[in-house]
Design a protein around this motif. Structure first.
Motif, PDB file in Angstrom:
ATOM      1  N   THR A  70      40.056  35.982  47.336  1.00 25.43           N
ATOM      2  CA  THR A  70      39.757  37.270  46.763  1.00 25.43           C
ATOM      3  C   THR A  70      40.836  37.420  45.299  1.00 25.43           C
ATOM      4  N   VAL A  71      39.882  37.462  44.067  1.00 21.53           N
ATOM      5  CA  VAL A  71      40.514  37.667  42.763  1.00 21.53           C
ATOM      6  C   VAL A  71      40.593  38.884  42.217  1.00 21.53           C
ATOM      7  N   ILE A  72      39.772  39.745  42.469  1.00 23.41           N
ATOM      8  CA  ILE A  72      39.781  41.184  42.348  1.00 23.41           C
ATOM      9  C   ILE A  72      39.378  41.996  43.776  1.00 23.41           C
ATOM     10  N   ASP A  73      40.149  42.657  44.048  1.00 20.29           N
ATOM     11  CA  ASP A  73      39.953  43.530  45.468  1.00 20.29           C
ATOM     12  C   ASP A  73      39.962  44.830  45.098  1.00 20.29           C
ATOM     13  N   ARG A  74      38.850  45.389  45.213  1.00 22.16           N
ATOM     14  CA  ARG A  74      38.299  46.767  44.914  1.00 22.16           C
ATOM     15  C   ARG A  74      38.951  47.215  43.799  1.00 22.16           C
ATOM     16  N   ARG A  75      38.948  46.802  42.666  1.00 20.32           N
ATOM     17  CA  ARG A  75      39.377  46.941  41.492  1.00 20.32           C
ATOM     18  C   ARG A  75      40.791  46.721  41.057  1.00 20.32           C
ATOM     19  N   ARG A  76      41.535  45.796  41.810  1.00 20.35           N
ATOM     20  CA  ARG A  76      42.645  45.445  41.548  1.00 20.35           C
ATOM     21  C   ARG A  76      42.773  43.932  41.340  1.00 20.35           C
ATOM     22  N   PHE A  77      43.502  43.460  40.383  1.00 24.26           N
ATOM     23  CA  PHE A  77      43.417  42.135  40.189  1.00 24.26           C
ATOM     24  C   PHE A  77      44.655  41.315  41.215  1.00 24.26           C
ATOM     25  N   THR A  78      43.943  40.648  41.845  1.00 25.00           N
ATOM     26  CA  THR A  78      44.799  39.883  43.006  1.00 25.00           C
ATOM     27  C   THR A  78      44.769  38.295  42.850  1.00 25.00           C
ATOM     28  N   GLY A  79      44.225  37.901  41.733  1.00 21.57           N
ATOM     29  CA  GLY A  79      44.150  36.515  41.607  1.00 21.57           C
ATOM     30  C   GLY A  79      45.637  36.021  41.097  1.00 21.57           C
ATOM     31  N   VAL A 133      35.727  40.585  43.829  1.00 22.67           N
ATOM     32  CA  VAL A 133      35.522  39.022  43.202  1.00 22.67           C
ATOM     33  C   VAL A 133      35.958  38.105  44.279  1.00 22.67           C
ATOM     34  N   LEU A 134      35.410  37.195  44.635  1.00 20.69           N
ATOM     35  CA  LEU A 134      35.835  36.032  45.382  1.00 20.69           C
ATOM     36  C   LEU A 134      35.617  34.621  44.475  1.00 20.69           C
ATOM     37  N   GLY A 184      35.370  41.118  35.335  1.00 17.72           N
ATOM     38  CA  GLY A 184      33.753  41.270  34.834  1.00 17.72           C
ATOM     39  C   GLY A 184      32.984  40.395  35.910  1.00 17.72           C
ATOM     40  N   GLY A 185      33.328  39.946  36.826  1.00 16.89           N
ATOM     41  CA  GLY A 185      32.347  39.295  37.864  1.00 16.89           C
ATOM     42  C   GLY A 185      32.006  37.784  37.531  1.00 16.89           C
ATOM     43  N   THR A 186      32.683  37.148  36.576  1.00 18.57           N
ATOM     44  CA  THR A 186      32.304  35.739  36.143  1.00 18.57           C
ATOM     45  C   THR A 186      33.185  34.949  36.881  1.00 18.57           C
TER      46      THR A 186
END
Ligand code: DUC
Ligand code: ZN
Ligand code: ZN
Length: 467
Positions: free
Chosen positions: A441-450, A435-436, A91-93
């Motif tokens: 990068t924890v969200i990469d173009r709507r994929r969770f990468t965190g 999201v960084l 959610g961008g938090t």
């Protein structure tokens, strides 16, 4: 070898300004901002480039009010630090501040250690702690000083929930006096819990057991009365005050009056009070239980006062009070007795989007969106200048936000560990894309990468609103 990322071509929005700019990130920090395209000319090189053309580039959200794994009403909130912080990232938090709880009869340290153990190695984004003080005595007061020194600089007290978290006025005054000496910020759950308990008993005795009655007994006037009392106690103690989850327009009026007198009194509201109402509590087949939280949802007429106060800075912050309980097996504990419904709503994943929708709907400006969701909570809780803004030296907590994407909020697609959405079917314009968190990068173009364990505990300085 340093690691560099360039976020290129977006509209950078902070609480202070909007500008087309490229953002250079180096070793997890924001290194520089430059006019679009000038980064190549300046000889900036980066291992990674994120194309943000047509998108907003905003600071990661700061949610200053979450409850992960909170024991409550014989059960526990259903998001762990792992699932909750992952949902926050979606959610961008990128920073949450959760509430450690002092066990009754125990020490603050015990509660804080327990919360550190729950969070350590589990979080996808950074986190801090407030301390819920549920048993004020001489030892507790001394411990408050130590906690401030180690970066737990805010203390929540309850005028509600007698027998659970409740403090009486004398205890509140003593905690406020201590905070006025050590720089801590007192956060108040302002509802007259003693009077509310009488009304609960009377409602149940009269057979009024449905979720709707939760809202009816927790009266706006009893929120306003407690807010007024908390303000007066803070004045006597000479301490600042932050009132959590403000929902009643009468309580807003108390805050406005205090602020008009120049008092250091602050407040937050939450998306549920801005977008939901007692209509939800009245939903049939016990569905209203999904919307039981305290302070309660109010009739829709209260919302205009909340929006106005957010625009005029009489309310400074929007946090979620994210405290999810599944409908099945948890909210259902209160069938036949609304007072047994665990209190709380999910929302950590939805806050940035709902507030962007408020921009689209004309309630707030884009910069005010960033102020109340990122910059103000960071300053209020001693996280600035690292969090809540995009500026050289700040942590590279950055969201690439697509303001034109269309989405529908739903339990089918959300990532919170709860079996319903409080906003099921709500259409939102705008969506988090990438999201960084500290440059990772924890969200990469709507994929969770965190990953669990990326998020670190952030010791906080004292409230920066007072400086
Ligand atoms: N209010 C809630 O709705 N849940 C947890 C605690 C609180 O104060
Ligand atoms: Zn509360
Ligand atoms: Zn809360």
């Amino acid at each position: 070898m340093s690691d560099r990322t360039l976020v290129r071509g977006g509209l950078v929005i902070t609480a202070a300004e909007e500008m087309q700019a490229d953002v250079l990130i180096e070793d997890g920090k924001i290194a520089a901002l430059a006019a679009p395209g000038s980064s190549c000319a300046r000889g900036w090189t980066a291992e990674h480039t994120i194309d943000a053309t047509g998108k907003y580039v905003i600071p990661g959200g700061v949610d200053a009010h979450t409850h992960f794994e909170l024991p409550f009403g014989g059960t526990a909130s259903s998001d762990t630090f792992e699932t909750g912080t992952r949902a926050a990232a979606w959610g961008g938090t990128t920073t949450v501040v959760d509430f450690a709880v002092q066990p009754r009869g125990g020490a603050l340290r015990q509660g804080l250690d327990a919360w550190h153990a729950k969070a350590e190695g589990k979080c996808a984004v950074d986190y801090g702690f407030h301390m819920i003080v549920s048993d004020v005595h001489e030892g507790t007061l001394k411990e408050m000083d130590l906690l401030v020194e180690e970066g737990v600089t805010s203390f929540k007290l309850f005028m509600a929930y007698p027998g659970v978290f409740y403090s009486d006025d004398g205890q509140i005054l003593r905690a406020m006096q201590r905070a006025s000496g050590n720089g801590g910020l007192i956060m108040m759950h302002a509802e007259n819990g003693i009077a509310i308990d009488v009304l609960i008993e009377q409602a149940l005795a009269a057979g009024r057991t449905d979720p709707l009655h939760h809202g009816e007994v927790r009266k706006a006037l009893l929120e306003a009365e407690a807010t007024h009392r908390a303000i007066q106690l803070a004045r006597v103690a000479g301490s600042p005050l932050y009132v959590v989850h403000v929902s009643a327009r009468e309580a807003v009026a108390e805050l406005v009056s205090a602020r008009d007198q120049g008092l250091p009194v602050f407040g937050e509201t939450c998306p549920q009070y801005l977008f939901l109402s007692t209509d939800n509590l009245a939903e049939p087949d016990f569905e209203g239980a999904k919307y039981v939280c305290s302070t309660p949802l109010r009739p829709r007429e209260h919302q205009a006062a909340l929006w106005r106060a957010l625009r005029t800075d009489d309310l400074q912050v929007v946090s979620t009070d994210h405290c999810p309980f599944c409908f099945s097996g948890q909210k259902e504990l209160g069938r036949g007795d609304f007072s047994k419904i665990p209190n709380g709503l999910p929302g950590v994943e939805n806050r940035m989007d709902l507030l962007h929708q408020a921009v689209v709907d004309g309630h707030i400006s884009r910069r005010r969106w960033i102020e109340i969701a990122c910059a103000a909570p960071a300053r209020m809780f001693g996280l600035a200048p690292h969090k809540g803004t995009i500026a050289p030296g700040a942590d590279a907590d950055i969201v690439v936000y697509d303001p034109h994407a269309q989405q529908t909020l739903s339990a089918e697609t959300h990532h919170m560990n709860v079996d319903y959405s409080a906003y099921e079917g709500k259409r939102i314009t705008g969506q988090v894309e990438t999201v960084l968190s500290r440059g990772e990068t924890v969200i990469d173009r709507r994929r969770f990468t965190g990953r669990a364990g990326h998020g670190r505990h952030v010791p906080r300085s004292t409230c920066q609103y007072l400086a």
